[in-house]
Design an enzyme around this catalytic site. Sequence first.
Site, PDB file in Angstrom:
ATOM      1  N   ASN A  32     -27.770  50.969 -87.044  1.00  0.00           N
ATOM      2  CA  ASN A  32     -26.695  50.241 -86.342  1.00  0.00           C
ATOM      3  C   ASN A  32     -25.351  50.670 -86.930  1.00  0.00           C
ATOM      4  O   ASN A  32     -24.546  49.851 -87.364  1.00  0.00           O
ATOM      5  CB  ASN A  32     -26.915  48.730 -86.464  1.00  0.00           C
ATOM      6  CG  ASN A  32     -26.004  47.946 -85.533  1.00  0.00           C
ATOM      7  OD1 ASN A  32     -25.557  48.464 -84.505  1.00  0.00           O
ATOM      8  ND2 ASN A  32     -25.712  46.724 -85.878  1.00  0.00           N
ATOM      9  N   GLY A  36     -17.688  52.210 -90.881  1.00  0.00           N
ATOM     10  CA  GLY A  36     -17.888  52.050 -92.330  1.00  0.00           C
ATOM     11  C   GLY A  36     -18.961  53.006 -92.844  1.00  0.00           C
ATOM     12  O   GLY A  36     -18.790  53.643 -93.882  1.00  0.00           O
ATOM     13  N   HIS A  37     -20.069  53.122 -92.092  1.00  0.00           N
ATOM     14  CA  HIS A  37     -21.124  54.061 -92.512  1.00  0.00           C
ATOM     15  C   HIS A  37     -20.623  55.505 -92.456  1.00  0.00           C
ATOM     16  O   HIS A  37     -20.939  56.316 -93.320  1.00  0.00           O
ATOM     17  CB  HIS A  37     -22.339  53.957 -91.582  1.00  0.00           C
ATOM     18  CG  HIS A  37     -23.052  52.641 -91.645  1.00  0.00           C
ATOM     19  ND1 HIS A  37     -22.989  51.705 -90.648  1.00  0.00           N
ATOM     20  CD2 HIS A  37     -23.850  52.110 -92.611  1.00  0.00           C
ATOM     21  CE1 HIS A  37     -23.725  50.652 -90.980  1.00  0.00           C
ATOM     22  NE2 HIS A  37     -24.244  50.870 -92.158  1.00  0.00           N
ATOM     23  N   LYS A 151     -18.443  47.230-100.638  1.00  0.00           N
ATOM     24  CA  LYS A 151     -18.527  46.024 -99.782  1.00  0.00           C
ATOM     25  C   LYS A 151     -19.704  45.142-100.218  1.00  0.00           C
ATOM     26  O   LYS A 151     -19.593  43.932-100.311  1.00  0.00           O
ATOM     27  CB  LYS A 151     -18.675  46.480 -98.333  1.00  0.00           C
ATOM     28  CG  LYS A 151     -19.387  45.557 -97.395  1.00  0.00           C
ATOM     29  CD  LYS A 151     -18.434  44.560 -96.800  1.00  0.00           C
ATOM     30  CE  LYS A 151     -19.004  43.724 -95.676  1.00  0.00           C
ATOM     31  NZ  LYS A 151     -20.385  43.391 -95.725  1.00  0.00           N
ATOM     32  N   SER A 187     -18.742  45.642 -90.970  1.00  0.00           N
ATOM     33  CA  SER A 187     -20.137  45.271 -91.213  1.00  0.00           C
ATOM     34  C   SER A 187     -20.862  45.220 -89.879  1.00  0.00           C
ATOM     35  O   SER A 187     -20.267  44.854 -88.856  1.00  0.00           O
ATOM     36  CB  SER A 187     -20.179  43.878 -91.863  1.00  0.00           C
ATOM     37  OG  SER A 187     -21.463  43.315 -91.733  1.00  0.00           O
TER      38      SER A 187
END
Length: 284
Positions: A32, A36-37, A151, A187
């Site tokens: 998902n 951020g990833h 995070k 997130s």
Amino acid sequence: MDICRTFDDIRSAVGRWRAAGERTVFVPTLGNLHEGHLQLVRLAAQHGQRTVVSIFVNPLQFGKNEDYSLYPRTMDADIEKLESVDCSALFCPTDKEIYPNGVEEQTTVAVPTMTNILCGATRPGHFTGVTTIVAKLFNIVQPDAAVFGIKDFQQLAVVKRMVQDLCMPIEIIEAPVARAEDGLALSSRNGYLNDAERDIAPALYRILRAARERILAGDHNYPLVEAEAKVDLLHAGFLPDYFSVRCARTLEPAAAEQELAILAAAWLGRTRLIDNITLTLQSP
Ligand code: PAF
């Protein structure tokens, strides 16, 4: 980008790269994927010639009442996003391959400290689920380094402790928190917020920043800082889980340490958000 579904596929790719003198940097994920990833993958690419991303929704780290079955599986979109960054291989194993003897019978890797506090207090077994899968993925992929986001501050601290305690020959690279323009930490869970909750959500980071400023200005009455921040969270529309000033290294409640982390978790409706901020106090 190679798509590797079995241990042999990913091991032989990484083995070939190692034989060619190339360094592999690993980014484990639950999938998902969001910006951020992708920032983790970009950081990984700066630390080696080859990057491997894993996508595996790990049942062992979800509690009984958590969102394991509902966790979004978005493989096609994830592959498209990974094609847009410098990702050499995607490793996406099946549950059967990772847990051939079943999840219940899996040998586990548990870090004895830091795991029953903060997020661990309300998510029993969660961090053992994380360290077990991370240890397994490290053994399968055999990277030179791995990237984890700040995070998930507690997760990062626990993984660093596991790597140190078990002498794993893997460098842990810490990635800064990726934030939306209004400060909300990126997130996968942000996708669960409705419009009204999304408007409120950046207050979590604002309240963390205010606590940080207050401490830096000389207020070291941490219990009071924490209590008042929780009231601020309530007023903003959150149901606070914890808001805590901790030693950044051990995650013990802060006393006289100089390297501090303020960690927070709070519910907005049915979504639990976490965030944190660090600070260094000057020596007296
Ligand atoms: O942070 C995550 O996405 C997961 O906890 C991790 C590290 C991929 C382990 O499943």
